[in-house]
Write a protein that holds these residues in place. Structure first.
Motif, PDB file in Angstrom:
ATOM      1  N   VAL A 154       0.866  -1.179   0.000  1.00  0.00           N
ATOM      2  CA  VAL A 154       0.000   0.000   0.000  1.00  0.00           C
ATOM      3  C   VAL A 154       0.902   1.228   0.000  1.00  0.00           C
ATOM      4  N   LEU A 155       0.705   2.103  -0.974  1.00  0.00           N
ATOM      5  CA  LEU A 155       1.481   3.339  -1.061  1.00  0.00           C
ATOM      6  C   LEU A 155       0.925   4.347  -0.059  1.00  0.00           C
ATOM      7  N   THR A 156       1.811   4.996   0.696  1.00  0.00           N
ATOM      8  CA  THR A 156       1.355   5.885   1.775  1.00  0.00           C
ATOM      9  C   THR A 156       1.662   7.363   1.527  1.00  0.00           C
ATOM     10  N   ASP A 157       2.475   7.674   0.536  1.00  0.00           N
ATOM     11  CA  ASP A 157       2.860   9.072   0.310  1.00  0.00           C
ATOM     12  C   ASP A 157       1.636   9.967   0.150  1.00  0.00           C
ATOM     13  N   SER A 158       1.653  11.091   0.849  1.00  0.00           N
ATOM     14  CA  SER A 158       0.607  12.109   0.776  1.00  0.00           C
ATOM     15  C   SER A 158      -0.772  11.592   1.152  1.00  0.00           C
ATOM     16  N   LYS A 159      -0.825  10.528   1.934  1.00  0.00           N
ATOM     17  CA  LYS A 159      -2.108   9.994   2.390  1.00  0.00           C
ATOM     18  C   LYS A 159      -2.204  10.133   3.909  1.00  0.00           C
ATOM     19  N   SER A 160      -3.396  10.416   4.387  1.00  0.00           N
ATOM     20  CA  SER A 160      -3.637  10.452   5.830  1.00  0.00           C
ATOM     21  C   SER A 160      -3.701   9.019   6.357  1.00  0.00           C
ATOM     22  N   VAL A 161      -3.646   8.884   7.660  1.00  0.00           N
ATOM     23  CA  VAL A 161      -3.766   7.558   8.279  1.00  0.00           C
ATOM     24  C   VAL A 161      -5.084   6.914   7.846  1.00  0.00           C
ATOM     25  N   GLU A 162      -6.155   7.677   7.850  1.00  0.00           N
ATOM     26  CA  GLU A 162      -7.470   7.146   7.473  1.00  0.00           C
ATOM     27  C   GLU A 162      -7.483   6.666   6.021  1.00  0.00           C
ATOM     28  N   GLU A 163      -6.829   7.418   5.137  1.00  0.00           N
ATOM     29  CA  GLU A 163      -6.769   7.009   3.733  1.00  0.00           C
ATOM     30  C   GLU A 163      -5.963   5.723   3.568  1.00  0.00           C
ATOM     31  N   VAL A 164      -4.886   5.588   4.313  1.00  0.00           N
ATOM     32  CA  VAL A 164      -4.084   4.358   4.242  1.00  0.00           C
ATOM     33  C   VAL A 164      -4.893   3.179   4.783  1.00  0.00           C
ATOM     34  N   VAL A 165      -5.576   3.369   5.898  1.00  0.00           N
ATOM     35  CA  VAL A 165      -6.426   2.304   6.457  1.00  0.00           C
ATOM     36  C   VAL A 165      -7.467   1.887   5.424  1.00  0.00           C
ATOM     37  N   HIS A 166      -8.093   2.847   4.762  1.00  0.00           N
ATOM     38  CA  HIS A 166      -9.091   2.540   3.738  1.00  0.00           C
ATOM     39  C   HIS A 166      -8.468   1.700   2.619  1.00  0.00           C
ATOM     40  N   LYS A 167      -7.269   2.093   2.176  1.00  0.00           N
ATOM     41  CA  LYS A 167      -6.576   1.339   1.118  1.00  0.00           C
ATOM     42  C   LYS A 167      -6.252  -0.090   1.583  1.00  0.00           C
ATOM     43  N   VAL A 168      -5.822  -0.232   2.839  1.00  0.00           N
ATOM     44  CA  VAL A 168      -5.515  -1.563   3.375  1.00  0.00           C
ATOM     45  C   VAL A 168      -6.775  -2.421   3.397  1.00  0.00           C
ATOM     46  N   VAL A 169      -7.847  -1.876   3.926  1.00  0.00           N
ATOM     47  CA  VAL A 169      -9.117  -2.632   4.019  1.00  0.00           C
ATOM     48  C   VAL A 169      -9.596  -3.019   2.619  1.00  0.00           C
ATOM     49  N   GLU A 170      -9.484  -2.082   1.685  1.00  0.00           N
ATOM     50  CA  GLU A 170      -9.844  -2.345   0.294  1.00  0.00           C
ATOM     51  C   GLU A 170      -9.012  -3.488  -0.282  1.00  0.00           C
ATOM     52  N   SER A 171      -7.724  -3.502   0.031  1.00  0.00           N
ATOM     53  CA  SER A 171      -6.803  -4.535  -0.474  1.00  0.00           C
ATOM     54  C   SER A 171      -7.093  -5.902   0.138  1.00  0.00           C
ATOM     55  N   LEU A 172      -7.626  -5.908   1.349  1.00  0.00           N
ATOM     56  CA  LEU A 172      -7.914  -7.178   2.023  1.00  0.00           C
ATOM     57  C   LEU A 172      -9.156  -7.861   1.469  1.00  0.00           C
ATOM     58  N   ASP A 173     -10.057  -7.074   0.866  1.00  0.00           N
ATOM     59  CA  ASP A 173     -11.313  -7.653   0.356  1.00  0.00           C
ATOM     60  C   ASP A 173     -11.113  -8.460  -0.890  1.00  0.00           C
TER      61      ASP A 173
END
Length: 173
Positions: A154-173
């Protein structure tokens, strides 16, 4: 379900890990905090009194114990954890584990770490931003091989913690 967060120091493993654990309603564990609790010392104290080799052995031992637990959790590793001994192999061979590489770019890492330098034993003696950048660049070069073995990135540059969490959850589905 065990989610293991991997990445360079300053990539957001602890911040994202806490928020992700809350989102998933599971426990958050921090490998460094578990080591500190077992040793009754801070990471800088362990490094200064026992050295990095001792710390890396202890790190592998505590990681193994945590991976053997039956419960679900989100675990934040230290930046070097996957790169030492057989730690990455152990993570990959443990059932019900998903490893996630929080990939953060060099300049973002430098910006974050320059303000946290004094609390991080591996970089506290680096005197200038240029020296810190060179140090990070060298480590990223050496460690990327291990980080890239993660199940997800998951790329984290320029993302808030909440945006990274959303990307992680999205990737897990």
């Amino acid at each position: 379900m065990k989610i293991i967060l991997i990445g360079y120091m300053g990539s957001g493993k602890s911040s994202v890990g806490k928020a992700l654990a809350t989102h998933l309603s599971v426990k958050f564990l921090d490998l460094d905090a578990k080591i500190c609790a077992e040793e009754n010392k801070t990471i800088p104290e362990i490094f200064s009194t026992n050295g990095e080799i001792y710390f890396r052995r202890k790190e592998a031992e505590v990681l193994k114990k945590l991976l053997e637990r039956e419960e679900s959790y989100v675990l934040s590793l230290g930046g070097g954890t996957p790169c030492y001994g057989k730690n990455m192999q152990l993570i990959k061979n443990t059932a019900s584990v998903t490893s996630i590489y929080l990939k953060t770019g060099l300049l973002q890492l430098k910006e974050r770490l320059i303000v946290e330098k004094d609390s991080r034993p591996l970089i506290q003696d680096l005197k200038t931003p240029e020296v810190l950048e060179d140090y990070i660049r060298k480590h990223l070069f050496e460690r990327t091989f291990y980080y890239n073995q993660s199940d997800l990135t998951v790329l984290t540059d320029s993302k808030s913690v909440e945006e990274v969490v959303h990307k992680v959850v999205e990737s897990l589905d």
